[in-house]
Write a protein that holds these residues in place. Structure first.
Motif, mmCIF file in Angstrom:
data_model
loop_
_atom_site.group_PDB
_atom_site.id
_atom_site.type_symbol
_atom_site.label_atom_id
_atom_site.label_comp_id
_atom_site.label_asym_id
_atom_site.label_seq_id
_atom_site.Cartn_x
_atom_site.Cartn_y
_atom_site.Cartn_z
ATOM 1 N N ALA A 122 1.006 -1.416 0.131
ATOM 2 C CA ALA A 122 0.154 0.146 0.305
ATOM 3 C C ALA A 122 0.766 1.459 0.264
ATOM 4 N N ALA A 123 2.279 1.592 0.716
ATOM 5 C CA ALA A 123 2.694 2.281 0.701
ATOM 6 C C ALA A 123 3.278 3.166 -0.878
ATOM 7 N N LEU A 124 3.215 2.084 -1.728
ATOM 8 C CA LEU A 124 3.978 2.412 -3.422
ATOM 9 C C LEU A 124 2.382 2.889 -4.073
ATOM 10 N N PRO A 125 2.490 3.715 -5.161
ATOM 11 C CA PRO A 125 1.273 4.111 -5.687
ATOM 12 C C PRO A 125 0.812 3.060 -6.998
ATOM 13 N N PHE A 126 1.545 2.791 -7.537
ATOM 14 C CA PHE A 126 0.812 1.772 -8.395
ATOM 15 C C PHE A 126 0.462 0.217 -8.161
ATOM 16 N N SER A 127 0.389 -1.430 -8.857
ATOM 17 C CA SER A 127 -0.218 -2.213 -8.373
ATOM 18 C C SER A 127 1.199 -2.940 -8.139
ATOM 19 N N PRO B 5 -8.323 -0.377 -3.080
ATOM 20 C CA PRO B 5 -7.671 -1.131 -4.076
ATOM 21 C C PRO B 5 -7.356 0.127 -4.876
ATOM 22 N N LYS B 6 -6.252 -0.876 -5.659
ATOM 23 C CA LYS B 6 -5.632 0.260 -7.063
ATOM 24 C C LYS B 6 -5.815 -0.398 -8.133
ATOM 25 N N GLY B 7 -6.185 0.988 -8.927
ATOM 26 C CA GLY B 7 -6.457 0.716 -10.264
ATOM 27 C C GLY B 7 -5.859 0.317 -11.976
ATOM 28 N N ILE B 8 -5.862 -0.345 -11.998
ATOM 29 C CA ILE B 8 -4.933 -0.704 -13.086
ATOM 30 C C ILE B 8 -4.579 -0.312 -14.090
ATOM 31 N N PHE B 9 -2.889 -0.028 -14.207
ATOM 32 C CA PHE B 9 -2.473 0.763 -15.930
ATOM 33 C C PHE B 9 -2.999 0.147 -17.006
ATOM 34 N N PHE B 10 -3.130 -1.011 -17.188
ATOM 35 C CA PHE B 10 -3.311 -1.331 -18.923
ATOM 36 C C PHE B 10 -4.776 -2.661 -18.358
ATOM 37 N N THR C 15 0.420 -10.744 -2.709
ATOM 38 C CA THR C 15 0.700 -9.071 -3.295
ATOM 39 C C THR C 15 0.125 -8.759 -1.702
ATOM 40 N N GLY C 16 -1.400 -9.560 -0.915
ATOM 41 C CA GLY C 16 -2.384 -9.006 -0.870
ATOM 42 C C GLY C 16 -2.804 -7.687 -0.908
ATOM 43 N N GLU C 17 -2.784 -7.388 -2.336
ATOM 44 C CA GLU C 17 -3.972 -6.490 -3.307
ATOM 45 C C GLU C 17 -5.199 -6.847 -3.849
ATOM 46 N N SER C 18 -5.780 -5.523 -3.758
ATOM 47 C CA SER C 18 -6.936 -5.893 -4.178
ATOM 48 C C SER C 18 -6.949 -4.970 -5.439
ATOM 49 N N ASN C 19 -6.809 -4.881 -6.883
ATOM 50 C CA ASN C 19 -6.968 -4.162 -7.753
ATOM 51 C C ASN C 19 -8.314 -4.495 -8.923
#
Length: 295
Positions: free
Chosen positions: A55-60, A199-204, A221-225
């Motif tokens: 979560a500390a990173l601005p990208f997925s 959640p993080k938005g996907i670039f592609f 990574t425990g991320e919701s995308n």
């Protein structure tokens, strides 16, 4: 045969290790107590730790890993073709390459089984809440569908639209609210109470649209995308759906139920609208299928 094993001892040991993990998973998955301990005491806290770190990173990070995996696959393919061409013992070289690819595949399978596959054999939302799905009479389905239609019409009065009547809520604002959408359920379902990572938005995202995906949870990574190219009106319910997976809920139907419940009970107009819309879509589809069955 012994020479073949000796020449590829490391790859064979790798293969046996992955096989042992998968066999152990197969044997233990029927033991509900053991699986519950593994999921709720080991893997879920671990995935939450990964989620907080990412979560500390601005990208997925999940998307980055997919890109790196695709690039690595192309590089490995080129290297293996080159290795096969230059090798004097084509059969042994082909065996080594095939064994390496098999090891990679089984490693991913073993890791996925441990981090996420076990969730399918642990207590789910229905087990932990005491709720259970039951057959629904046609008349009840009609009544509930009308109920959702009425609330959807009411919710539509409180969202932002452009001059053409199209939904214009800011997508980033929807993502920013996501980590509080489940707050309204903690009193009734305290086992859902855990820190959320937005959640993080996907670039592609257009690739996801081509694959008909609106979002995914990545246990590594425990991320919701979420797909930022998907219809904005349902982005909020997609966020809530993926956040249910962060809580160890593996069932897609149960995740949809939780998304509808959280969205329709929270205080955000965009989430309210998306929740009633998602529920109405599923109810409308069920009602249509019921009409076909009756006719």
């Amino acid at each position: 045969m012994k020479t073949l094993y000796r020449d590829n001892k490391g790859l064979h040991r790798w293969l046996f290790a992955c096989g042992a993990v998968l066999v152990l998973f197969y044997l233990i998955r029927g033991n509900r107590a053991a699986v519950n301990f593994w999921v709720y005491s080991v893997t879920l806290p671990f995935e939450q730790f990964l989620g907080r770190a990412c979560a500390a990173l601005p990208f997925s990070v999940a998307e980055l890993l997919y890109v790196l995996a695709a690039v690595t696959a192309v590089v490995l393919l080129v290297l293996m073709v080159r290795y096969l061409i230059k090798s004097r013992q084509k059969g042994r070289a082909a065996y080594r390459c095939a064994l390496f690819v098999l090891d990679l595949f089984l490693t991913v399978c073993a890791a996925f089984s441990l981090l996420w596959g076990a969730n399918y054999y642990a207590d789910d939302f229905c087990d932990r809440s005491g709720l259970s799905p039951e057959p629904v009479a046609y008349e009840d389905l009609v009544r509930v569908t009308q109920y959702f239609a009425d609330h959807l019409a009411e919710a539509s009065m409180h969202i932002a639209r452009d001059e053409n009547g199209l939904f214009t809520a800011d997508r980033q604002e929807i993502l920013n609210y996501a980590d509080t959408v489940y707050d309204c359920l903690y009193d009734e379902f305290p086992f859902l109470d855990m820190p959320d990572q937005k959640p993080k938005g996907i670039f592609f995202s257009k690739i996801m649209s081509a694959m008909n995906f609106t979002g995914f949870y990545f246990p590594f990574t425990g991320e919701s995308n979420v797909n930022m190219d998907s219809p904005a009106m349902l982005l909020a319910s997609t966020c809530a759906h993926e956040l249910s997976h962060q809580r160890g809920i593996s069932s897609e139907q149960q995740s949809n139920f939780l998304a509808v419940l959280a969205c329709t009970r929270c205080d955000d107009a965009n989430y309210n609208y998306a929740g009633w819309m998602l529920g109405y879509i599923h109810l409308g589809n069920a009602l249509y299928l019921s009409l076909i069955h009756i006719s």
